[in-house]
Design an enzyme around this catalytic site. Structure first.
Site, mmCIF file in Angstrom:
data_model
loop_
_atom_site.group_PDB
_atom_site.id
_atom_site.type_symbol
_atom_site.label_atom_id
_atom_site.label_comp_id
_atom_site.label_asym_id
_atom_site.label_seq_id
_atom_site.Cartn_x
_atom_site.Cartn_y
_atom_site.Cartn_z
ATOM 1 C CE LYS A 7 69.776 29.135 18.983
ATOM 2 N NZ LYS A 7 69.466 27.651 19.846
ATOM 3 C CG ASN A 8 68.800 26.787 15.713
ATOM 4 O OD1 ASN A 8 69.480 26.916 16.719
ATOM 5 N ND2 ASN A 8 67.463 27.008 15.380
ATOM 6 N NE ARG A 77 66.512 21.192 28.240
ATOM 7 C CZ ARG A 77 67.066 22.274 28.956
ATOM 8 N NH1 ARG A 77 67.487 23.189 27.909
ATOM 9 N NH2 ARG A 77 67.063 22.729 30.093
ATOM 10 N N PRO A 107 62.810 15.076 23.858
ATOM 11 C CG PRO A 107 61.248 13.154 22.894
ATOM 12 C CD PRO A 107 61.441 14.781 23.310
ATOM 13 C CB ILE A 108 67.606 12.335 23.078
ATOM 14 C CG1 ILE A 108 67.600 11.479 24.272
ATOM 15 C CG2 ILE A 108 68.193 13.782 22.397
ATOM 16 C CD1 ILE A 108 69.462 11.655 24.256
ATOM 17 C CG ASP A 109 62.577 9.313 20.056
ATOM 18 O OD1 ASP A 109 62.948 10.672 20.675
ATOM 19 O OD2 ASP A 109 61.705 8.703 19.462
ATOM 20 C CG LEU A 110 63.499 10.303 16.761
ATOM 21 C CD1 LEU A 110 63.076 11.456 15.802
ATOM 22 C CD2 LEU A 110 62.249 9.306 15.612
ATOM 23 C CG ASP A 291 62.840 27.859 15.547
ATOM 24 O OD1 ASP A 291 64.880 27.483 15.966
ATOM 25 O OD2 ASP A 291 62.610 27.435 16.907
ATOM 26 C CB ILE A 313 57.777 21.543 15.619
ATOM 27 C CG1 ILE A 313 57.322 21.607 14.322
ATOM 28 C CG2 ILE A 313 58.571 20.718 16.298
ATOM 29 C CD1 ILE A 313 56.857 21.023 13.092
HETATM 30 C C1 EPZ Z 1 66.025 22.500 16.260
HETATM 31 O O1 EPZ Z 1 66.061 21.776 17.539
HETATM 32 C C2 EPZ Z 1 66.580 23.766 16.725
HETATM 33 N N1 EPZ Z 1 67.886 23.792 17.946
HETATM 34 C C3 EPZ Z 1 65.499 24.226 17.730
HETATM 35 O O2 EPZ Z 1 65.785 25.471 17.203
HETATM 36 C C4 EPZ Z 1 64.213 24.554 16.682
HETATM 37 O O3 EPZ Z 1 63.004 24.649 17.274
HETATM 38 C C5 EPZ Z 1 64.313 22.339 15.524
HETATM 39 O O4 EPZ Z 1 65.170 22.072 14.982
HETATM 40 C C6 EPZ Z 1 63.010 22.901 15.261
HETATM 41 O O5 EPZ Z 1 63.380 23.412 13.988
HETATM 42 C C7 EPZ Z 1 69.286 23.912 17.061
HETATM 43 O O6 EPZ Z 1 69.192 23.142 16.096
HETATM 44 C C8 EPZ Z 1 70.119 24.045 18.349
HETATM 45 P P1 EPZ Z 1 64.358 18.620 16.094
HETATM 46 P P2 EPZ Z 1 66.113 20.338 17.855
HETATM 47 O O7 EPZ Z 1 65.103 17.186 16.975
HETATM 48 O O8 EPZ Z 1 66.881 19.440 16.766
HETATM 49 C C9 EPZ Z 1 60.465 15.673 18.613
HETATM 50 C C10 EPZ Z 1 65.483 27.762 18.455
HETATM 51 O O9 EPZ Z 1 64.890 28.642 19.564
HETATM 52 N N2 EPZ Z 1 61.792 15.136 18.661
HETATM 53 O O10 EPZ Z 1 63.814 18.566 14.871
HETATM 54 O O11 EPZ Z 1 65.703 19.915 19.213
HETATM 55 C C11 EPZ Z 1 61.351 16.390 19.297
HETATM 56 O O12 EPZ Z 1 61.467 16.659 21.183
HETATM 57 C C12 EPZ Z 1 65.546 26.464 18.826
HETATM 58 O O13 EPZ Z 1 66.602 28.295 17.830
HETATM 59 C C13 EPZ Z 1 62.056 13.367 18.966
HETATM 60 O O14 EPZ Z 1 60.335 13.301 19.503
HETATM 61 O O15 EPZ Z 1 64.594 19.766 17.457
HETATM 62 C C14 EPZ Z 1 60.107 18.010 18.858
HETATM 63 O O16 EPZ Z 1 58.394 18.215 19.337
HETATM 64 C C15 EPZ Z 1 64.439 25.780 19.196
HETATM 65 N N3 EPZ Z 1 62.800 12.922 19.474
HETATM 66 C C16 EPZ Z 1 60.492 17.891 17.433
HETATM 67 O O17 EPZ Z 1 61.036 16.425 17.507
HETATM 68 C C17 EPZ Z 1 63.473 12.964 19.101
HETATM 69 O O18 EPZ Z 1 64.522 12.263 19.300
HETATM 70 C C18 EPZ Z 1 61.385 18.665 16.763
HETATM 71 O O19 EPZ Z 1 62.219 18.738 17.509
HETATM 72 C C19 EPZ Z 1 63.684 14.143 18.974
HETATM 73 C C20 EPZ Z 1 62.971 15.186 18.290
#
Ligand code: EPZ
Length: 404
Positions: A7-8, A77, A107-110, A291, A313
């Site tokens: 999926k991811n 999201r 958050p999406i700050d990054l 996950d 995470i």
């Molecule tokens: C991806 O989410 C996956 N989703 C998630 O899978 C997975 O848990 C995650 O990566 C970590 O491996 C998809 O790929 C569609 P991140 P993503 O940005 O991209 C923080 C599932 O169950 N963060 O690596 O959203 C965030 O809050 C899903 O299949 C910021 O602070 O994950 C989190 O605590 C759930 N600012 C951490 O980083 C940002 O701008 C990891 O987020 C972005 C993220």
């Protein structure tokens, strides 16, 4: 049992199809509700999309929208991964803040700080993000404070057609990043270093369509392995990528399972009684995947001894704990730490899924529980698992889907 496509990986790959201006064919796309929403978004943007079984064909030659409607952003999201691709293709984008979710704030700050560095103007108005690129996207050095998967994907999608070179440092190293880079390079992009924490993208003039096979879903595989382990069943998984499972296989071995890997096949033989897990810490890849935390916690509930999990995470990814205790599990959560005292058996009850992986964990626990377990809100599970009940039934589980 064959493991479905990731999926991811499928979601960012479908977004990447926007960049080609031609026809792309993706094989091994899983039949999931999140993939369905992504296809709806592509059609809304103007793409022709056909699905035949696990093959999805996307023709993005005509794009006539640049926005993602709010309801789809709320429902999924990870639609945020379209942002970089829409900007690269149309020079503008409008979508909502992806709000909080079951895993805590998202958050999406990054994402936004990286896109601003690349030349994107972003202003927020009543929760909607209005983005535009006046003088084209320009390659830059982007350093992430955290190796965010989605933000890494967004920068890759935003810069493969940018002017100049982009260097991402502290990039995410997940296999899905490598799969996206392989797809983009097959379309004529120049992406190097995917899978390592430094990715170099040299912008090119244009991309063409390609044909691509989506990698198998490592989390779905880990979930099926948890189901086998918790019920003491030997199973064979086909179509897996053993390298992608390296972060989780040692945990099954620590639990006392014997694992045999032959090419793209994996056989698991669990022990009579599972051993506890000393310390399962979720980390960015190649660390233990967040996950897989919930399904493997379900397995630990019936181990002989105490297991410890640390969720590093996401801020609140223990929503399944309350429901597991309804099944008789003994779990104590303190902040990011969960301590599981293994019990001799679980007892069936009615429980509620609150997120995708937590819901799968309740199914895994229900397989081992004495009596009937009813898992409600299975729509969460359908987001990430293809016909989970059919798969488990084929493996011998006594499981049926009732109409929601
Ligand atoms: C991806 O989410 C996956 N989703 C998630 O899978 C997975 O848990 C995650 O990566 C970590 O491996 C998809 O790929 C569609 P991140 P993503 O940005 O991209 C923080 C599932 O169950 N963060 O690596 O959203 C965030 O809050 C899903 O299949 C910021 O602070 O994950 C989190 O605590 C759930 N600012 C951490 O980083 C940002 O701008 C990891 O987020 C972005 C993220």
């Amino acid at each position: 049992m064959r493991v479905h496509g990731a999926k991811n990986s499928t979601l960012p790959l479908l977004a990447a199809c926007l960049l080609c201006g031609g026809e792309c064919v993706l094989h091994n796309c899983p039949q999931l509700s999140d993939v369905g929403i992504t296809i709806q978004i592509l059609r809304h943007l103007g793409c022709q999309v056909q699905r035949e079984g696990s093959t999805v064909t996307v023709d993005s030659s005509q794009i006539h929208n640049f926005d993602i409607p709010d309801e789809w952003m709320r429902e999924m999201r990870s639609s945020i991964v379209f942002l970089g691709a829409i900007l690269a293709r149309t020079g503008k984008a409008e979508l909502s803040f992806p709000g909080g979710c079951e895993l805590g704030p998202r958050p999406i700050d990054l994402h936004l700080s990286a896109l601003k560095k690349l030349g994107v103007q972003i202003h927020e108005d009543h929760g909607r993000l209005h983005c535009s690129v006046r003088h084209g996207l320009r390659g830059k050095n982007i350093g992430f404070s955290f190796p965010s998967v989605g933000a890494t994907e967004n920068v890759m999608l935003a810069t493969v057609l940018a002017k100049g070179t982009t260097v991402i440092t502290n990039a995410a190293c997940e296999p899905e990043i490598c799969d996206l880079a392989a797809f983009l390079n097959a379309c004529g992009a120049r992406v190097q270093g995917a899978g390592s924490s430094t990715i170099v993208i040299q912008g090119v003039e244009h991309l063409h369509g390609c044909e691509h096979h989506v990698i198998p879903d490592r989390i779905a595989a880990a979930t099926l392995l948890s189901a086998a382990a918790v019920t003491g069943s030997g199973i064979l998984l086909r179509g897996i990528e053993p390298a992608h499972l390296e972060p989780v296989l040692p945990v099954f071995e620590e639990a006392g399972c014997e694992l045999i890997v032959r090419g793209k096949e994996l056989t698991i033989m669990p022990p009579e009684r599972l051993s506890p897990l000393q310390s399962v810490r979720t980390m960015p890849y190649p660390g233990f995947p967040t996950d897989a935390q919930a399904p493997i916690m379900a397995m630990a509930c019936v181990a002989q001894g105490t297991s410890v999990f640390v969720e590093n995470i996401f801020e609140s990814r223990y929503k399944h704990v309350g429901e597991l205790t309804r099944l008789g599990a003994r779990i104590k959560v303190e902040g990011r730490v969960a301590v599981i005292e293994g019990v001799g058996h679980l007892s069936g009850a009615s429980v509620q899924a609150a997120d995708l992986r937590g819901g799968a964990a309740l199914v895994v626990a229900g397989l081992a529980a004495e009596g009937v377990t009813q898992v409600n809100h299975v729509r969460y599970i359908d987001r990430g698992y293809e016909h989970l009940e059919q798969t488990l039934a084929q493996l011998g589980a006594n499981i049926v889907r009732l109409d929601d």
